[in-house]
Design an enzyme around this catalytic site. Structure first.
Site, PDB file in Angstrom:
ATOM      1  N   HIS A  35      24.748  -9.351  15.898  1.00 29.21           N
ATOM      2  CA  HIS A  35      23.617 -10.210  15.506  1.00 29.21           C
ATOM      3  C   HIS A  35      24.046 -11.642  15.192  1.00 29.21           C
ATOM      4  CE1 HIS A  35      19.350 -10.140  13.508  1.00 29.21           C
ATOM      5  NE2 HIS A  35      19.366 -10.699  14.710  1.00 29.21           N
ATOM      6  N   CYS A  61      19.916 -10.693   7.731  1.00 24.58           N
ATOM      7  CA  CYS A  61      21.101 -10.251   8.478  1.00 24.58           C
ATOM      8  C   CYS A  61      21.946 -11.390   9.042  1.00 24.58           C
ATOM      9  CB  CYS A  61      20.680  -9.340   9.633  1.00 24.58           C
ATOM     10  SG  CYS A  61      19.611  -7.976   9.158  1.00 24.58           S
TER      11      CYS A  61
END
Length: 585
Positions: A144, A83
């Site tokens: 993130h 990610c």
């Protein structure tokens, strides 16, 4: 007579010209003016999970319809198999190691909201350029990419510091700890490593202190103080990982304000959808960029009751089908506001599906179709080949399929060009403008080579030999699958990038993806006449590529990854962080 004939011809031509002038030149108008841009990114979705990419058991009618009305890319490649680095590359158009967002160690993503690592403030995202071009820019969902650098409120890595006017969502990522009924995800290997690191640093500190007191070792008190500080920091991080993870990481924010700590997972999906549609409605009268970064289909697979038990693939299938429904709701909102013909819509996943994510017989990760490997694997196709769909009625030809190599990094120059912006000239941009390829004005992708990293380690390289149509791929490092014969690292939960868990290949494993997309049968120098030529060509490309790399601060270093109390976003007075402002409203 000739005069009458001329008048007659003029009387016929004039209305024709006038009529043509009245016709709206949709394609040219859309290219000249700034289109709205809606970027839809799934989390951990495998390319084999979507109907238009071959899945006939999970129902994704809205994503399939998007492909039918637009352009489907069959060789769309993420710049990283996890990610944090993949999204950094997406936002900046650059391989993540150029911004320090790929790991030199085993901490390959951001682990805490209270860490100091993240997307550096000096990186220019596409959102920042579109913001300068007059766009309203919004990010709804997962970030993130870090929050703070030096203090709790500096927000140096925050979306609002990277070109987004509005943010609603998770500054972190979904983990099983966010769902009280699920087994904690940050147990296991991470806690073991954190405890081992804590013990090691404490032992070093005690040894140095005893050496100083006995006169056996010459150590400054300043050095001892620093070591003691590190020991305390690692101990607090380890201690906080027990029971505090949900409060520290599972939070929701609106702009700089924490709105839920911990998040109330039962309403997260409805709030993200509501915020996305509201953003479209608020900004319909000017160009806007909406980056809807789904929390689906990452574990713990938050799924509303309406979709539970509806698919034939358990909770994971239910979750994917709910995400498809959300895509449909957003597309309906665009059409309702009369924006369909002036909006470029893009759908993708950040990387491949997580094969090892299982609980008992339950498969909680995605499926990558015919492609080998999955999430965390930097070289194998299953970790990096993802869905890629574009729709822009009147501009992009409907029902088109493109088999050329493209990258998630290509979104950067594509949207910057459409917004009338200029790419940064002081840095390397690895993405390429996709509009000529998408519109069919060129036959081939601009990418000749794509480099596939696992952390900072180069695992594979792809060469698109345009004159022959071959797509060569050389693997220099591959993970060791366990148990033997399996297709993933089920013993570890994640495949590593280096160390004992990988195999180095010299000569490299070579595949021609145009003939063997599953990477099932490596070619040998004896059987493939071009073997040596291809390997030499790829070797020269690697040398040229490495000459473009410059040292940058490592954002995922151990120090940057470790939790720091003074950086923890907090709703209240630290450490008493708790609020539910959405419930209050």
């Amino acid at each position: 007579a000739s005069f009458l004939l001329l008048c007659f011809r003029t009387s016929l031509v004039a209305p024709l010209i006038f009529g043509l002038l009245l016709q709206p030149p949709l394609t040219q108008l859309s290219i000249v003016t700034q289109p709205n841009i809606v970027l839809l990114m799934a989390d951990d979705l495998g390319i084999g999970d979507v109907g238009c990419y071959g899945n006939d058991t999970i129902r994704t009618p809205n994503i399939d319809h998007l492909a039918k009305e637009g352009v489907k890319l069959t060789q769309h490649i993420a710049a990283a198999p996890l990610c944090t680095p993949s999204r950094a590359a997406f936002l900046t158009g650059r391989y993540p190691l150029r911004s320090g967002m790929d790991a030199i160690n085993n901490y390959r993503v951001i682990f805490w909201n209270g860490g100091s690592g993240g997307l550096p403030p000096n990186e220019t995202t596409f959102a920042k350029i579109l913001q300068q071009q007059g766009y309203s820019t919004g990010l709804i969902g997962k970030w993130h990419q870090g929050v703070n650098c030096e203090s709790r409120n500096d927000h140096c890595h925050h979306p609002l510091n990277h070109g987004f006017d509005y943010f609603y969502g998770m500054p972190f990522t979904l983990i099983s700890d966010c769902q009280p009924t699920e087994t904690p995800e940050m147990d296991r290997a991470f806690r073991r490593k954190l405890w081992l690191s804590t013990q090691t640093i404490c032992l070093i500190t005690l040894t140095a202190a005893l050496g100083r007191l006995t006169g056996l070792i010459s150590v400054r008190w300043k050095t001892l103080t620093c070591l003691a500080g590190f020991s305390l920091l690692f101990f607090i991080s380890w201690f906080s990982s027990y029971g505090f993870v949900r409060y520290w990481n599972c939070i929701m924010m609106r702009n700089h304000e924490v709105t839920e700590q911990p998040m109330v997972t039962d309403r997260t999906t409805s709030l993200i959808l509501r915020e996305s549609i509201s953003f479209i409605e608020r900004n319909k009268h000017k160009p806007f960029l909406l980056f809807l970064s789904f929390l689906h289909s990452h574990t713990p697979l938050l799924t509303t009751e309406k979709f539970l038990g509806k698919s034939s693939h358990g909770l994971y299938g239910d979750n994917v089908e709910e995400m498809d429904w959300m895509v449909g709701q957003v597309l309906d909102a665009i059409e309702k506001e009369g924006l369909k013909n002036t909006t470029l819509v893009y759908f993708a996943s950040d990387h491949g599906g997580w094969l090892e994510r299982q609980e008992g017989k339950r498969q909680l990760g995605g499926w990558n179709g015919i492609y080998r490997g999955g999430k965390a694997m930097g070289g194998w196709e299953g970790g990096i080949r993802v869905p890629g769909i574009f729709r822009w009625p009147g501009v992009l030809p409907a029902g088109t399929v493109i088999n050329e190599p493209t990258s998630l990094m290509d979104i950067y120059p594509t949207v910057v060009h459409l917004a009338g912006g200029v790419l940064p000239q002081d840095r390397v941009i690895d993405g390429r403008d996709l509009m000529p390829l998408l519109r069919g004005t060129v036959e081939h992708s601009e990418h000749e080579f794509l480099f596939h990293y696992c952390g900072i380690h180069l695992h594979a390289v792809r060469w698109h030999q345009k004159d022959s149509g071959a797509i060569w791929k050389a693997h220099f490092v591959t993970p060791i699958f366990r148990p033997l014969g399996a297709g993933a690292c089920y013993d570890r939960g994640f495949c590593p990038c280096f160390g004992e868990g990988v195999t180095h290949h010299d000569p490299p494993l070579l595949f021609d993806l145009s003939r063997d997309p599953s990477e099932a049968k490596p070619l040998s120098a004896d059987a493939e006449p071009l073997f040596d030529t291809v390997i030499k060509k790829i070797g020269r490309a690697i040398e040229e590529h490495r000459r473009t790399l410059t040292p940058v601060p490592e954002q995922l270093s151990v120090y940057n990854v470790v939790w720091k109390p003074w950086l923890q976003p907090c709703c209240g007075t630290f450490p008493f962080c708790w609020c539910d402002k959405e419930g209050d409203n």
